[in-house]
Design a protein around this motif. Structure first.
Motif, mmCIF file in Angstrom:
data_model
loop_
_atom_site.group_PDB
_atom_site.id
_atom_site.type_symbol
_atom_site.label_atom_id
_atom_site.label_comp_id
_atom_site.label_asym_id
_atom_site.label_seq_id
_atom_site.Cartn_x
_atom_site.Cartn_y
_atom_site.Cartn_z
ATOM 1 N N UNK A 44 0.829 -1.200 0.000
ATOM 2 C CA UNK A 44 0.000 0.000 0.000
ATOM 3 C C UNK A 44 0.871 1.261 0.000
ATOM 4 N N UNK A 45 0.228 2.404 -0.356
ATOM 5 C CA UNK A 45 0.896 3.687 -0.175
ATOM 6 C C UNK A 45 0.887 4.003 1.312
ATOM 7 N N UNK A 46 2.027 4.545 1.805
ATOM 8 C CA UNK A 46 2.227 4.631 3.252
ATOM 9 C C UNK A 46 2.276 6.069 3.741
ATOM 10 N N UNK A 47 1.347 6.893 3.264
ATOM 11 C CA UNK A 47 1.242 8.238 3.803
ATOM 12 C C UNK A 47 1.215 9.315 2.747
ATOM 13 N N UNK A 48 0.341 10.301 2.941
ATOM 14 C CA UNK A 48 0.244 11.458 2.056
ATOM 15 C C UNK A 48 1.072 12.610 2.597
ATOM 16 N N UNK A 49 1.619 13.411 1.697
ATOM 17 C CA UNK A 49 2.331 14.602 2.108
ATOM 18 C C UNK A 49 3.670 14.328 2.763
ATOM 19 N N UNK A 50 4.244 13.165 2.516
ATOM 20 C CA UNK A 50 5.523 12.830 3.127
ATOM 21 C C UNK A 50 6.682 13.577 2.494
ATOM 22 N N UNK A 51 7.806 13.577 3.205
ATOM 23 C CA UNK A 51 8.988 14.265 2.686
ATOM 24 C C UNK A 51 9.552 13.516 1.491
ATOM 25 N N UNK A 52 10.301 14.232 0.668
ATOM 26 C CA UNK A 52 10.935 13.631 -0.504
ATOM 27 C C UNK A 52 12.301 14.283 -0.679
ATOM 28 N N UNK A 53 13.297 13.830 0.091
ATOM 29 C CA UNK A 53 14.602 14.515 0.113
ATOM 30 C C UNK A 53 15.237 14.611 -1.266
ATOM 31 N N UNK A 54 15.701 15.787 -1.599
ATOM 32 C CA UNK A 54 16.446 15.986 -2.832
ATOM 33 C C UNK A 54 15.629 16.291 -4.054
ATOM 34 N N UNK A 55 14.291 16.209 -3.965
ATOM 35 C CA UNK A 55 13.491 16.437 -5.162
ATOM 36 C C UNK A 55 13.484 17.915 -5.548
ATOM 37 N N UNK B 228 5.692 7.295 0.385
ATOM 38 C CA UNK B 228 6.402 6.018 0.372
ATOM 39 C C UNK B 228 5.406 4.889 0.189
ATOM 40 N N UNK B 229 5.918 3.676 0.047
ATOM 41 C CA UNK B 229 5.114 2.461 -0.014
ATOM 42 C C UNK B 229 5.454 1.592 1.198
ATOM 43 N N UNK B 230 4.587 0.644 1.506
ATOM 44 C CA UNK B 230 4.880 -0.296 2.588
ATOM 45 C C UNK B 230 4.331 -1.677 2.242
ATOM 46 N N UNK C 206 5.729 -4.139 9.378
ATOM 47 C CA UNK C 206 5.718 -3.641 8.008
ATOM 48 C C UNK C 206 7.131 -3.234 7.611
ATOM 49 N N UNK C 207 7.359 -3.165 6.304
ATOM 50 C CA UNK C 207 8.613 -2.671 5.748
ATOM 51 C C UNK C 207 8.280 -1.547 4.794
ATOM 52 N N UNK C 208 9.029 -0.453 4.883
ATOM 53 C CA UNK C 208 8.762 0.727 4.069
ATOM 54 C C UNK C 208 9.769 0.827 2.918
ATOM 55 N N UNK C 209 9.284 1.318 1.761
ATOM 56 C CA UNK C 209 10.165 1.640 0.631
ATOM 57 C C UNK C 209 9.919 3.079 0.223
ATOM 58 N N UNK C 210 11.001 3.854 0.107
ATOM 59 C CA UNK C 210 10.910 5.249 -0.322
ATOM 60 C C UNK C 210 11.779 5.457 -1.552
ATOM 61 N N UNK D 72 10.221 10.892 -6.541
ATOM 62 C CA UNK D 72 9.147 11.098 -5.565
ATOM 63 C C UNK D 72 7.821 10.533 -6.056
ATOM 64 N N UNK D 73 6.883 10.518 -5.117
ATOM 65 C CA UNK D 73 5.461 10.202 -5.329
ATOM 66 C C UNK D 73 5.223 8.837 -5.960
ATOM 67 N N UNK D 74 5.585 7.737 -5.279
ATOM 68 C CA UNK D 74 5.236 6.411 -5.798
ATOM 69 C C UNK D 74 3.726 6.210 -5.770
ATOM 70 N N UNK D 75 3.186 5.628 -6.840
ATOM 71 C CA UNK D 75 1.747 5.424 -6.924
ATOM 72 C C UNK D 75 1.368 4.064 -6.331
#
Length: 563
Positions: A440-451, A472-474, A483-487, A493-496
């Protein structure tokens, strides 16, 4: 111009002019289509077994010309749900990836150019001008009366395989009905009584219809965009609200030629808005959100016509899948949801009674999440975006359930510590007791370092500059509760929505790949990414020739499709 209401201020609900779209990330703007198939540049190792087509549907246009000669300013669609439809196709063949895309609601644009305003329903602020009242949304909400062209309505949520439909008497339809619609047509669903048929090879729209074209008993409004599909029995389930205001759940045989209504069951509750149903092997579960549609003022935005009922429980209605017989009801604590995840029935070893577990992404309280998805609230967030939680609900003792004296829904599990939305599971895990993994997507409005992609104009801790709409995704595990997170890395940024595709012949539930799409650091194009289903780490990627305008849902179709 009227002063903004308290609700509008709560969600920063105001008109964003075209000049301010520069503050909106590129996946919420107009993007070009790629109508001729191109081969993508790839990196990593795309699995040789990944043979099929990944189809995604979503928005691709937010500005609409209101004149044929350019004499009027463009209309600007103001809500994520209002973006005009775009269909994307990734064909995967022996480690190579090919891409095609097509705008599929261009009839809305042509009509706006002729009439001088956009004529459709609007979930968000009216796009024509902030001073003009909204167009009457009745025609779209109630299902189109008469004939319309194949791209004249904005159908933009869920793409699936086609099915055999009744003969077409619409003079505006194009092309012939497919001999084998499962491999030759895409059928697109949305949250009102309308279906769009597109050619699976060219993605060209062919036909627009509503469910009453399949069976007259299905006239009305409502309809969820995610009819659960029983792949073994060849059935799907949905709901419809009659013009008289009665809520019905129905079953459709999608293997029949043509598809046909199997049963229709009235539900003892007031009409509401829901986005998905749930099912188990034996039962269909209609979950009534405590949200009703107030149609007393048709100038309202649709998102403000859907009213929260603070005193209402969330109701669960259980029907036998084969007969449609309503066998019981239960009530919960007033939560809301968009997406169910999975469901299964099993015999409780202690009580010897049949219980049902329903897993979904739950939102607590009266804060209605879809009101946050205005472009104005993305440009200038009023507060951190609300996130759902992955929760398991239990309906105990179906044999003893009553329709008139509802049982109590019990929470028997959750995945704490991570937001959850747009959930997907392995197809083989559907309706199985003991399944483990949810992606699943793991949060709206999360940070995206370097974008370098902007989202939001202000930065004070709540209004965050340089962040992604999806952070991110989880991958969660019901067995361990972890759970395990992937960013995304390197400024991407912005994985769907993550879509899991199982490896043929796999014996483990997470043996496969997870497909998602990110935008590159500069926001100039997007990348299809494959993650290992077990390790949840990247194994391959394919560069798209364009930016992928954010789309909520997709389907992976195994084998030959649209050839």
């Amino acid at each position: 111009m009227a002063s903004p209401t308290k609700q509008e201020l709560l969600y920063n609900n105001y008109f964003v002019p075209e000049k301010d779209l520069k503050y909106v990330p590129p996946y919420f703007r107009d993007v070009a289509e790629t109508p001729q198939e191109v081969k993508c540049t790839t990196a990593g190792i795309w699995p040789e077994w990944l043979d099929g087509t990944f189809v995604r549907m979503g928005a691709g246009r937010y500005t609409i010309p209101l004149s044929e000669d350019g004499s009027k300013p463009n209309a600007v669609l103001q809500h994520f749900f209002d973006g005009l439809a775009m269909l994307h196709k990734f064909r995967m063949d022996h480690g190579s990836v090919y891409y095609t895309s097509k705008h599929t609601a261009e009839g809305v644009v042509r009509r706006a150019q002729k009439k001088g305003f956009v004529e459709t329903s609007f979930f968000g602020v009216n796009p024509n001008t902030p001073l003009k009242e909204a167009q009457d949304p009745c025609s779209s909400l109630l299902g189109t009366q008469g004939h319309v062209g194949p791209d004249d309505v904005n159908v933009n949520v869920t793409p699936r395989r086609g099915m055999h439909l009744p003969s077409d008497k619409n003079p505006y339809s194009t092309g012939k009905a497919a001999a084998n619609p499962e491999t030759e047509e895409v059928l697109v669903h949305t949250d009102f009584n309308m279906l769009q048929v597109c050619d699976a090879k060219t993605l060209e729209p062919k036909r627009m219809l509503n469910y009453s074209n399949i069976d007259p008993e299905l006239a009305g409004y409502g309809i969820c965009a995610h009819p659960p599909k029983d792949r073994v029995r060849g059935l799907t389930f949905n709901y419809v609200i009659s013009y008289e205001g009665t809520m019905y759940c129905f079953c459709m045989d999608i293997r029949a030629n043509p598809a046909k209504l199997v049963w229709k069951t009235a539900l003892p509750c007031a009409p509401c808005y829901i986005h998905s149903l749930a099912m188990t092997d034996k039962y269909v579960v209609f979950i009534r959100n405590p949200l009703h549609m107030d149609i007393s003022d048709m100038t309202k935005q649709v998102m403000n016509m859907i009213e929260y009922e603070p005193e209402s429980p969330t109701q669960f209605f259980v029907m036998e899948k084969i007969t449609g017989r309503l066998v019981g009801s239960y009530k919960g604590n007033g939560f809301m949801f968009f997406h169910s995840v999975n469901g299964y029935d099993y015999v409780d070893p202690v009580t010897k009674k049949t219980n049902i577990h329903i897993d979904l992404c739950s939102y607590e309280g009266s804060y209605v999440p879809y009101r946050e998805y205005n472009l104005s609230n993305i440009v200038d967030p009023a507060r951190p975006f609300q996130d759902g939680t992955l929760v398991r609900y239990e309906l105990a003792g179906i044999e003893d359930a009553s329709v008139h004296e509802p049982g109590r829904v019990t929470v028997v599990g959750a995945i704490p510590g991570v937001a959850a939305e747009l959930p997907r599971i392995a197809k083989d895990a559907s309706m199985k007791h003991g399944y483990r993994y949810v992606y699943f997507t793991a949060g709206n409005g999360g940070s995206s370092p370097g974008t370098s992609v902007p989202i939001g104009r202000l930065g004070n801790g709540l209004k965050v500059v340089q962040a992604a709409f999806f952070g991110s995704l989880a991958k969660s595990d019901w067995l361990t509760g972890t759970f395990k997170r992937w960013s995304p890395q390197d400024g991407e940024s912005c994985p769907c929505e993550p879509v899991f595709v199982g490896r043929p012949g796999a014996t483990e539930e997470d043996d496969g790949v997870v497909l998602t799409i990110v935008v590159n650091k500069e926001g100039t194009h997007s990348i299809l990414v494959a993650l290992d289903g077990k390790t949840f780490e990247e194994v391959a990627r394919a560069d798209m020739p364009q930016v992928y305008a954010l789309a909520p849902h997709g389907s992976f179709i195994e084998g030959p499709f649209g050839m």
